[in-house]
Scaffold this motif. Structure first.
Motif, short mmCIF file in Angstrom:
data_model
loop_
_atom_site.label_atom_id
_atom_site.label_comp_id
_atom_site.label_asym_id
_atom_site.label_seq_id
_atom_site.Cartn_x
_atom_site.Cartn_y
_atom_site.Cartn_z
N GLY A 3 0.80 -1.11 0.23
CA GLY A 3 -0.11 -0.09 0.13
C GLY A 3 1.20 1.38 -0.09
O GLY A 3 2.35 1.51 -0.14
N ASP A 4 0.62 2.23 0.18
CA ASP A 4 0.61 3.51 -0.13
C ASP A 4 1.63 3.70 -1.73
O ASP A 4 2.49 4.36 -1.30
N LEU A 5 1.33 3.30 -2.46
CA LEU A 5 2.26 3.35 -3.50
C LEU A 5 2.54 4.40 -4.76
O LEU A 5 3.98 4.53 -4.62
N THR A 6 1.44 5.43 -3.98
CA THR A 6 1.97 6.95 -4.87
C THR A 6 1.65 8.13 -3.55
O THR A 6 1.23 7.04 -2.61
N ASP A 7 2.12 9.07 -3.81
CA ASP A 7 1.70 10.06 -3.41
C ASP A 7 0.39 10.96 -2.50
O ASP A 7 0.44 11.12 -1.35
N ALA A 8 0.13 10.88 -3.42
CA ALA A 8 -1.55 11.96 -3.88
C ALA A 8 -1.62 13.03 -2.90
O ALA A 8 -2.43 13.38 -2.59
N TRP A 9 -0.27 13.78 -2.51
CA TRP A 9 -0.34 14.77 -2.01
C TRP A 9 0.00 16.57 -2.94
O TRP A 9 0.66 15.81 -3.61
N SER A 10 -0.59 17.24 -2.76
CA SER A 10 -0.50 18.57 -3.92
C SER A 10 0.98 18.81 -3.59
O SER A 10 1.40 18.37 -2.71
N THR A 11 1.89 19.96 -4.01
CA THR A 11 2.79 20.72 -3.66
C THR A 11 2.45 20.78 -2.30
O THR A 11 3.76 21.65 -2.18
N ASN A 12 1.36 21.59 -1.72
CA ASN A 12 2.07 22.79 -1.08
C ASN A 12 1.68 22.07 0.41
O ASN A 12 1.02 22.41 1.80
#
Length: 663
Positions: A107-116
């Motif tokens: 799990g959590d293969l990607t981050d999915a957080w915006s730059t801020n």
């Protein structure tokens, strides 16, 4: 006639509401079906024990299998591009060296957080990078790559069938398995089942309340179906894995033990592997526990910042593992005698190690292994010899170490001159040396229950003192108890200030209402998922026709109460005290300087600024509408400003009751 509050009844009412709401999720999910199904399958446990192989540990390669786990990769298009290059190296060189038949990506293969760091959404490019790395190194031809979703992989995903659910298109398993699934392998004469448990929220909301996993009755039944299918296929071992530790999974309908009761029901299920918690900021780097339902739970530190992965092995029915930092070669895993931390008598044959003829060590390194030496306690180092490229053995006499804890030391030298040593304890009498206390506290508790307890404590801290003082005042005013002496010590003077505040109805009742409102909500209405409005309460969220039980919201409520509401009661008490003195002895008042006025307003302005920041947090995540339709955040600031103004301008008659008792 002035309304008088009955503090005892009020507190009981609040606690009653709190208990009812905190258990709403479990009430809604109560279902005897899970317990009945597990009861019906109990006889199958006996069948598995009867067919369990009687093994002897020597120097052979039969009954030996190893695999790899990686977790919390967090591929990001905004930060730390080295995660990608290191993952490319891991799926290339590292897997080529270890050659595991299975890799678990939990799990959590990607981050999915915006730059801020405030927004959260699925970025297609992150998923494309993840898929391209796996394809570039032809991972599918090297091993069975078993990936599963984490909470970051479900941020802002309306449904499993949504175009934003990139897991179905860009992962290895997503196109075949949208949620929990099973893969089986046969190595030698043994069959192994790997069962993936997807506890992600559906729908997947934005952060920050998308933190705890949820398994409804249907999903739990699906997991039981997979386990039963494993049994029918004749599997010897089950490895469970998922993103969330069991302490972070709500599983309504499974009773007090939750999902742990389901996992522990299957004797062939040795271990549950997870990630999600990383290292808790470095507080718990090794989160391992033996659950009361008799299976190991092993949380793996993240790849994101720590570049950790795990090598685990089954060797003649003995389970062992080691957590490794990327490029920390060679990898040394002693499978017999195994670490006494991992002794588990009810699943493993306790006589296996005692009757074994050889020490067994798995070694992995890109270079040739020149030497492998082993030492027990303070004895001399002895050379091991290799049976295969990765299996090294040494004859030993286990009868000499039957009682108590002992220590085995291994030193390995490679062709390029690197030298590495490890040391671990073992116990042939099957005693378990135990896991770190912090790790057990984290993994064996229920985080949602902890958050609820913290929330309840904060509620009590905000309500009980002021209500007790109000009740005491009413009794003193009616001359049923002696008037208190609250003049001498600093502590008594503080109680005096709170006492006066408790008598001012126009401040007390709105304040108590604001506290009660945090409990019963709603907190805010906004875009919980882009394009979908939802309502947030302390005890859960409603979005897209679904109810998601409260989890991290209780922790948020705790901080709201302890860092905003709780300080405000002391701020109001001080302001009311100042007003009390102005009205009682105006001739003693001195003109106020700029500094005195600054310190007079500074505490309230600090709390107000905190609330503004928290309101901005809601705005940035759930949109501007959530701020305007946010009673907990925006409206509470208006209320607190009004109460502060009213406290500063109290008329004398509102303080008459306090003057009668205290003067």
């Amino acid at each position: 006639m002035r309304y008088k509050i009955n503090a005892g009844l009020f507190v009981l009412f609040v606690l009653f509401i709190s208990v009812c709401i905190s258990n709403l999720a479990n009430f809604l999910g109560t279902d005897r079906q899970i317990a009945q199904r597990l009861q019906e399958t109990s006889e199958n446990n006996l069948e598995w024990k009867d067919r369990r192989k009687k093994l002897e540990i020597g120097n052979g390669t039969d009954h030996l299998m190893w695999f790899v786990q990686i977790s919390d990769i967090h591929i990001s298009i905004w930060r730390d591009k080295k995660r990608q290059s290191d993952l490319r190296d891991f799926t290339g060189e590292t897997l080529d060296v270890i050659k595991p038949p299975v890799v678990v990506a939990s799990g959590d293969l990607t981050d999915a957080w915006s730059t801020n760091y405030l927004g959260s959404q699925q970025f297609k490019r992150e998923w494309e990078i993840y898929k391209s790395i796996l394809e570039e190194n032809q991972v599918g031809k090297k091993t069975i790559w078993m990936d599963i979703r984490g909470n970051h992989d479900t941020f802002n995903v309306p449904s499993l069938d949504s175009d934003l659910n990139f897991f179905t298109k860009y992962s290895i398993q997503g196109d075949k398995h949208k949620r929990s699934y099973m893969k089986q392998i046969t190595v030698g004469k043994d069959k192994y089942s790997f069962i993936a448990i997807d506890a992600c929220q559906n729908p997947g909301t934005k952060r920050a309340f998308n933190f705890v996993g949820i398994l409804d009755v249907n999903q739990t039944n699906a997991i039981i179906d997979l386990a039963e299918a494993s049994r029918k296929s004749g599997a010897d071992y089950i490895v469970w894995f998922g993103h969330y530790p069991t302490s972070s999974i709500l599983s309504p309908g499974t009773g007090n033990r939750g999902i742990r009761g389901v996992l522990g029901h299957y004797d062939e299920g040795y271990v549950y592997l997870s990630g999600h918690l990383h290292t808790l900021g470095g507080l718990a780097k090794n989160m391992y526990a033996l659950q009361d339902t008799n299976f190991f739970e092993l949380e793996l530190a993240d790849w994101k910042d720590n570049r950790m992965f795990r090598v685990a092995a089954f060797d003649h029915g003995l389970f062992s593992f080691i957590d490794i930092k990327h490029k920390d070669w060679p990898i040394i895993l002693v499978t017999n005698p195994k670490d006494s931390m991992l002794n588990i008598e009810k699943k493993e044959d306790p006589s296996l190690q005692v009757k074994s003829t050889h020490i067994r060590i798995l070694l992995f390194d890109p270079e040739e292994i020149i030497s492998c030496k082993v030492q027990i306690d303070d004895e001399q180092f002895k050379d091991c010899h290799n049976i295969t490229k990765n299996l090294y053995v040494r004859e030993w006499q286990p009868d000499r170490y039957k009682k108590g804890q002992h220590r085995i030391n291994v030193v390995v030298t490679t062709a390029d001159g690197r030298r590495k040593s490890i040391s671990q304890q073992f116990a042939l009498d099957n005693t378990n040396r135990g896991f770190p206390t912090i790790a057990k506290m984290i993994l064996k508790t229920n985080l949602t229950h902890i958050f609820q307890a913290m929330f309840g404590f904060a509620l009590a801290a905000c309500i009980l003192p002021i209500c007790i003082l109000r009740t005491w005042h009413e009794l003193a005013y009616a001359r049923k108890v002696k008037k208190p002496n609250l003049h001498r010590s600093y502590f008594r003077r503080m109680i005096r200030k709170l006492w006066i505040l408790s008598t001012v109805d126009r401040i007390l009742y709105p304040y108590l209402f604001s506290i009660l409102y945090v409990l019963i909500g709603p907190w805010s209405i906004g875009h919980i998922i882009d394009g979908h409005m939802g309502i947030i309460f302390s005890w859960g969220m409603f979005v897209k026709g679904h109810f998601l039980p409260g989890t991290l919201s209780y922790l948020y409520g705790y901080f709201q109460l302890m860092f905003c509401s709780f300080p405000l009661v002391f701020i109001y008490a001080q302001v009311v005290w100042d007003r009390y003195n102005i009205l009682l002895v105006p001739e003693k008042q001195r003109p106020k300087t700029i500094w005195s006025r600054t310190f007079e307003y500074l505490p309230f302005c600090t709390v107000l600024l905190t609330e503004i920041v928290l309101a901005g947090f809601f705005w940035s995540i759930y949109g501007p509408l959530s701020a305007f339709l946010g009673p907990l955040r925006t409206w509470s600031m208006v209320l607190h400003c009004a109460l502060f103004y009213w406290a500063k301008t109290l008329p004398k008659y509102t303080l008459k009751s306090a003057m009668t008792v205290l003067e």
